[in-house]
Scaffold this motif. Sequence first.
Motif, PDB file in Angstrom:
ATOM      1  N   THR A  48       6.550   8.644   1.107  1.00  0.00           N
ATOM      2  CA  THR A  48       7.866   9.239   1.392  1.00  0.00           C
ATOM      3  C   THR A  48       8.962   8.172   1.487  1.00  0.00           C
ATOM      4  N   THR A  89       2.245   9.947   6.240  1.00  0.00           N
ATOM      5  CA  THR A  89       1.001   9.597   6.939  1.00  0.00           C
ATOM      6  C   THR A  89       1.292   8.928   8.282  1.00  0.00           C
ATOM      7  N   LEU A 128       0.854  -1.171   0.000  1.00  0.00           N
ATOM      8  CA  LEU A 128       0.000   0.000   0.000  1.00  0.00           C
ATOM      9  C   LEU A 128       0.902   1.237   0.000  1.00  0.00           C
ATOM     10  N   GLY A 177       1.732   8.080   2.082  1.00  0.00           N
ATOM     11  CA  GLY A 177       2.236   9.330   1.495  1.00  0.00           C
ATOM     12  C   GLY A 177       3.353   9.053   0.498  1.00  0.00           C
TER      13      GLY A 177
HETATM   14  C1  LIG Z   1      13.681  13.349   4.129  1.00  0.00           C
HETATM   15  C2  LIG Z   1      12.914  12.428   5.060  1.00  0.00           C
HETATM   16  C3  LIG Z   1      12.879  12.707   6.414  1.00  0.00           C
HETATM   17  C4  LIG Z   1      12.176  11.883   7.280  1.00  0.00           C
HETATM   18  N1  LIG Z   1      12.170  12.179   8.601  1.00  0.00           N
HETATM   19  C5  LIG Z   1      11.474  11.384   9.456  1.00  0.00           C
HETATM   20  C6  LIG Z   1      11.457  11.679  10.840  1.00  0.00           C
HETATM   21  O1  LIG Z   1      12.053  12.648  11.305  1.00  0.00           O
HETATM   22  N2  LIG Z   1      10.768  10.845  11.659  1.00  0.00           N
HETATM   23  C7  LIG Z   1      10.084   9.755  11.193  1.00  0.00           C
HETATM   24  O2  LIG Z   1       9.453   9.040  11.989  1.00  0.00           O
HETATM   25  N3  LIG Z   1      10.096   9.453   9.882  1.00  0.00           N
HETATM   26  C8  LIG Z   1      10.771  10.234   9.009  1.00  0.00           C
HETATM   27  N4  LIG Z   1      10.808   9.937   7.683  1.00  0.00           N
HETATM   28  C9  LIG Z   1      10.196   8.685   7.235  1.00  0.00           C
HETATM   29  C10 LIG Z   1       8.766   8.823   6.713  1.00  0.00           C
HETATM   30  O3  LIG Z   1       8.566  10.025   6.011  1.00  0.00           O
HETATM   31  C11 LIG Z   1       7.719   8.784   7.831  1.00  0.00           C
HETATM   32  O4  LIG Z   1       7.988   7.712   8.712  1.00  0.00           O
HETATM   33  C12 LIG Z   1       6.293   8.665   7.304  1.00  0.00           C
HETATM   34  O5  LIG Z   1       5.366   8.768   8.358  1.00  0.00           O
HETATM   35  C13 LIG Z   1       6.036   7.412   6.491  1.00  0.00           C
HETATM   36  O6  LIG Z   1       4.718   7.512   6.003  1.00  0.00           O
HETATM   37  P1  LIG Z   1       4.339   7.439   4.456  1.00  0.00           P
HETATM   38  O7  LIG Z   1       2.874   7.615   4.386  1.00  0.00           O
HETATM   39  O8  LIG Z   1       5.134   8.364   3.624  1.00  0.00           O
HETATM   40  O9  LIG Z   1       4.766   5.950   4.174  1.00  0.00           O
HETATM   41  P2  LIG Z   1       4.920   5.210   2.755  1.00  0.00           P
HETATM   42  O10 LIG Z   1       6.238   5.539   2.153  1.00  0.00           O
HETATM   43  O11 LIG Z   1       3.707   5.438   1.914  1.00  0.00           O
HETATM   44  O12 LIG Z   1       4.890   3.695   3.257  1.00  0.00           O
HETATM   45  C14 LIG Z   1       5.882   3.194   4.141  1.00  0.00           C
HETATM   46  C15 LIG Z   1       5.553   1.725   4.435  1.00  0.00           C
HETATM   47  O13 LIG Z   1       4.317   1.654   5.141  1.00  0.00           O
HETATM   48  C16 LIG Z   1       3.369   0.863   4.421  1.00  0.00           C
HETATM   49  N5  LIG Z   1       2.075   1.514   4.617  1.00  0.00           N
HETATM   50  C17 LIG Z   1       1.786   2.831   4.493  1.00  0.00           C
HETATM   51  N6  LIG Z   1       0.518   3.064   4.858  1.00  0.00           N
HETATM   52  C18 LIG Z   1      -0.009   1.861   5.192  1.00  0.00           C
HETATM   53  C19 LIG Z   1      -1.294   1.431   5.638  1.00  0.00           C
HETATM   54  N7  LIG Z   1      -2.300   2.291   5.838  1.00  0.00           N
HETATM   55  N8  LIG Z   1      -1.492   0.113   5.866  1.00  0.00           N
HETATM   56  C20 LIG Z   1      -0.486  -0.782   5.683  1.00  0.00           C
HETATM   57  N9  LIG Z   1       0.752  -0.438   5.248  1.00  0.00           N
HETATM   58  C21 LIG Z   1       0.977   0.867   5.022  1.00  0.00           C
HETATM   59  C22 LIG Z   1       3.836   0.891   2.985  1.00  0.00           C
HETATM   60  O14 LIG Z   1       3.371  -0.226   2.248  1.00  0.00           O
HETATM   61  C23 LIG Z   1       5.349   0.874   3.172  1.00  0.00           C
HETATM   62  O15 LIG Z   1       5.788  -0.430   3.454  1.00  0.00           O
HETATM   63  C24 LIG Z   1      11.495  10.743   6.790  1.00  0.00           C
HETATM   64  C25 LIG Z   1      11.531  10.464   5.408  1.00  0.00           C
HETATM   65  C26 LIG Z   1      12.226  11.297   4.551  1.00  0.00           C
HETATM   66  C27 LIG Z   1      12.229  10.984   3.081  1.00  0.00           C
END
Ligand SMILES: Cc1cc2nc3c(=O)[nH]c(=O)nc-3n(C[C@H](O)[C@H](O)[C@H](O)COP(=O)(O)OP(=O)(O)OC[C@H]3O[C@@H](n4cnc5c(N)ncnc54)[C@H](O)[C@@H]3O)c2cc1C
Length: 273
Positions: free
Chosen positions: A30, A101, A25, A28
Amino acid sequence: MLDVRTCASLAEAAGILSGDRQALLVGGGTLVMRDVNEGRLTDGTLVRVTDPALTQMSLSGARLELGAGVTMAMVLARPELAFLHGAARAIGGPAVRNMATIGGNLFAPMPYGDFTTALLALDALVVVQSGYGAGRPVPLEEFLAARERGSQGMVTALQVPRPQNPQHFHFRKISRVKPKGIAVLSIAAHLPLAGGRVAQARIAYGAMAPTPMRAKGVERALEGRALDAATLAAARQAALEGTRPETDAIASAWYRREVLPVHLARLLAGAAR
Ligand SMILES: Cc1cc2nc3c(=O)[nH]c(=O)nc-3n(C[C@H](O)[C@H](O)[C@H](O)COP(=O)(O)OP(=O)(O)OC[C@H]3O[C@@H](n4cnc5c(N)ncnc54)[C@H](O)[C@@H]3O)c2cc1C
């Protein structure tokens, strides 16, 4: 070859994910899209969900319900969620917070997972949906243990008990670069007080184990006690129980162990004031 499927409903997405264990899935994106763009993820199915249920928030009552697709920026836009603003603001910079997210944060590998650490200290429940059935709320601690064993259902929402007194909830992230630094570690503490004594303490650490973890030794040291010097010393003594930090580009496991008790003691001393 990557196949991107867009689903208008959570049920449709859950069906695809339970039929294909390799499908991912996209929250966001990221982390997922970084893997795609940098060539680490080249095959399989990516599932996008446009169902508005994923970003819904129900903020009245003692238990808040937040859709898994709620972003850190959405959390920051809601005054009712002020107790979570410190944790949401600790994540990346504004561009990341606009995309990241709360559902994705549950799966973010160490040293990420700051928001999840805050939720763990609040005894949040994770609503997991598999197949076409209704979602099932699972305690976050149990969910993280299953995640470490490799299980990954679809998360549709998080249920977060609202702290009766938001001043009893504390979050601290330790990073070397400010702002936007990745965690050396993070600590969340919920310390409700009854008659001047801690009742049902919850302490959680981020980046001190492969997933955010409860600090149960510290919780035991605090339970039923006033936050005086003797209690703080006992809590500090128990700070490292159960921790399994790793060495990465941000900090060595040794350094994480060295500084955790110091930062825990500072957080608890602040809470005692
Ligand atoms: C420059 C940068 C800085 C960052 N800094 C931080 C920070 O300071 N602290 C921190 O905690 N994180 C940080 N992150 C990591 C990340 O951005 C966060 O942890 C964020 O909350 C991940 O959410 P996403 O929606 O982007 O995940 P995604 O990239 O969309 O997904 C990440 C994983 O989660 C799974 N997933 C997502 N949503 C669901 C769902 N609803 N059900 C089941 N599986 C799911 C996806 O399949 C994947 O395996 C950073 C990333 C970057 C690129």
